[in-house]
Design a protein around this motif. Structure first.
Motif, PDB file in Angstrom:
ATOM      1  N   UNK A 161       0.843  -1.197   0.000  1.00 39.21           N
ATOM      2  CA  UNK A 161       0.000   0.000   0.000  1.00 39.21           C
ATOM      3  C   UNK A 161       0.875   1.242   0.000  1.00 39.21           C
ATOM      4  N   UNK A 162       0.229   2.385  -0.270  1.00 39.25           N
ATOM      5  CA  UNK A 162       0.908   3.688  -0.297  1.00 39.25           C
ATOM      6  C   UNK A 162       2.100   3.619  -1.258  1.00 39.25           C
ATOM      7  N   UNK A 163       3.276   3.978  -0.764  1.00 41.07           N
ATOM      8  CA  UNK A 163       4.443   3.989  -1.644  1.00 41.07           C
ATOM      9  C   UNK A 163       5.325   2.777  -1.485  1.00 41.07           C
ATOM     10  N   UNK A 164       4.799   1.707  -0.878  1.00 40.93           N
ATOM     11  CA  UNK A 164       5.596   0.494  -0.649  1.00 40.93           C
ATOM     12  C   UNK A 164       5.999  -0.126  -1.979  1.00 40.93           C
ATOM     13  N   UNK A 165       7.172  -0.780  -2.019  1.00 43.55           N
ATOM     14  CA  UNK A 165       7.565  -1.479  -3.248  1.00 43.55           C
ATOM     15  C   UNK A 165       6.527  -2.537  -3.606  1.00 43.55           C
ATOM     16  N   UNK A 166       6.329  -2.740  -4.888  1.00 47.62           N
ATOM     17  CA  UNK A 166       5.394  -3.770  -5.329  1.00 47.62           C
ATOM     18  C   UNK A 166       5.934  -5.156  -5.001  1.00 47.62           C
ATOM     19  N   UNK A 167       7.220  -5.352  -5.242  1.00 46.42           N
ATOM     20  CA  UNK A 167       7.823  -6.667  -5.025  1.00 46.42           C
ATOM     21  C   UNK A 167       8.633  -6.655  -3.729  1.00 46.42           C
ATOM     22  N   UNK A 227       9.323  -8.912   4.089  1.00 47.88           N
ATOM     23  CA  UNK A 227       8.459  -7.765   3.886  1.00 47.88           C
ATOM     24  C   UNK A 227       9.158  -6.490   3.489  1.00 47.88           C
ATOM     25  N   UNK A 228      10.495  -6.520   3.381  1.00 42.99           N
ATOM     26  CA  UNK A 228      11.239  -5.334   2.967  1.00 42.99           C
ATOM     27  C   UNK A 228      11.434  -5.313   1.462  1.00 42.99           C
ATOM     28  N   UNK A 229      12.160  -4.304   0.959  1.00 40.84           N
ATOM     29  CA  UNK A 229      12.426  -4.238  -0.482  1.00 40.84           C
ATOM     30  C   UNK A 229      13.193  -5.475  -0.949  1.00 40.84           C
TER      31      UNK A 229
END
Length: 305
Positions: A212-218, A223-225
């Motif tokens: 959600x928001x600006x989180x990386x898609x993948x 759960x991190x980049x």
């Protein structure tokens, strides 16, 4: 399948359901893997002259697999197809061991060597096999869905790994095109075919972390980049399992996208825009790649070559 009713065949049906429902593999992949498992059981039954019980699959050794592959090659199966067959067998035997509460100990058997040729882009079926194999052998179903989505983006839309990993939740839902930011902050619009869109939708559905928001898609396993090195590692493992050449890297999938478009009539200017190249000279390399492939085909096929 075969002349004998093999009790182990019931596991194949279970595995097919697991691949389709739990791993969310495509119908094509499920059909191919299930066919491979049935062929293995039929071969083992003919090899031993007895009905194959589930317990016998756990005891399959390297010699059994070599004999199976030799029989398949003897029936006309090519090296690349035999490598995919071996990959399917390994996945099936791993599943069988886990179903019986055993630690998977699949015998290590080298995939058939492919003949050395000029470096070339992956054929479409090789690119798809690489993506699906990486997804099928991931540590968790959602990670498999993630890896499949990324590799399909590289091949289906011509993205660089860094560009795929720079996509965020703001890019959802993925439509028929997406905007990506490439080198030197150059933005471009690239097409996204249906198979890629569906793979991304499935990944988002399975992902255990909020996107959600600006989180990386993948996202990575915690759960991190996601690191580009993990993508390269998944490709390297799939490449070894399938017996594909070392030159088939994630970036090579982008090259394959470009070369296949060029072979189907795309003009260099359009290709330049799709790839995000700053100059046309960067794009013209693909004409040389295509010429090298044609020359190799000519040398192998022309009676006067």
């Amino acid at each position: 399948m075969g002349d004998l009713p093999h009790p182990a065949s019931a596991l194949v049906a279970q595995w097919g359901g697991y691949l389709a429902n739990d791993r969310r593999r495509s119908a094509h992949t499920v059909r191919a893997y299930v066919g491979t498992a049935h062929r293995l059981i039929d071969f083992l039954g003919g090899y031993s002259g007895e009905a194959v019980e589930p317990e016998a699959l756990v005891a399959v050794g390297a010699a059994d697999l070599r004999a199976f592959l030799a029989a398949r090659r003897g029936s006309g199966l090519g090296a690349a197809s035999a490598a995919r067959e071996l990959s399917g067998v390994r996945a099936f035997l791993t599943y069988v061991a886990e179903q019986q509460g055993r630690a998977p100990q699949v015998p290590r058997t080298r995939a058939p060597r492919r003949p050395k040729t000029l470096p070339r882009p992956a054929a479409p079926d090789e690119a798809m096999a690489l993506a699906e194999d990486a997804g099928a052998f991931a540590s968790e179903p959602w990670i498999g869905a993630r890896d499949l989505s990324i590799l399909l983006l590289l091949y289906g839309s011509g993205l660089r790994v860094s560009e795929a990993l720079s996509l965020t939740a703001r890019d959802l839902p993925i439509g028929e095109t997406i905007r990506v930011t490439g080198k030197r902050s150059k933005m471009r619009v690239v097409p996204v075919v249906k198979a890629v869109r569906e793979a991304i939708v499935e990944y988002v559905r399975q992902c255990p972390y909020p996107i959600a928001d600006g989180a990386p898609l993948f996202l990575g396993a915690r759960g991190g980049p996601l690191s580009a090195d993990l993508v390269r590692r998944a490709v390297r493992a799939a490449r070894v399992r399938l017996g594909l050449p070392d030159t088939l890297t994630p970036h090579a999938l982008r090259h394959s996208f470009a070369t296949h478009l060029l072979a189907r009539g795309a003009d260099l200017r359009s290709l330049q825009e799709l790839l995000g190249h700053a100059s046309l000279s960067s794009t013209q390399i693909y004409t040389k790649v295509d010429a090298a492939h044609l020359l190799d085909v000519y040398r192998h096929a022309h009676p006067r070559a």
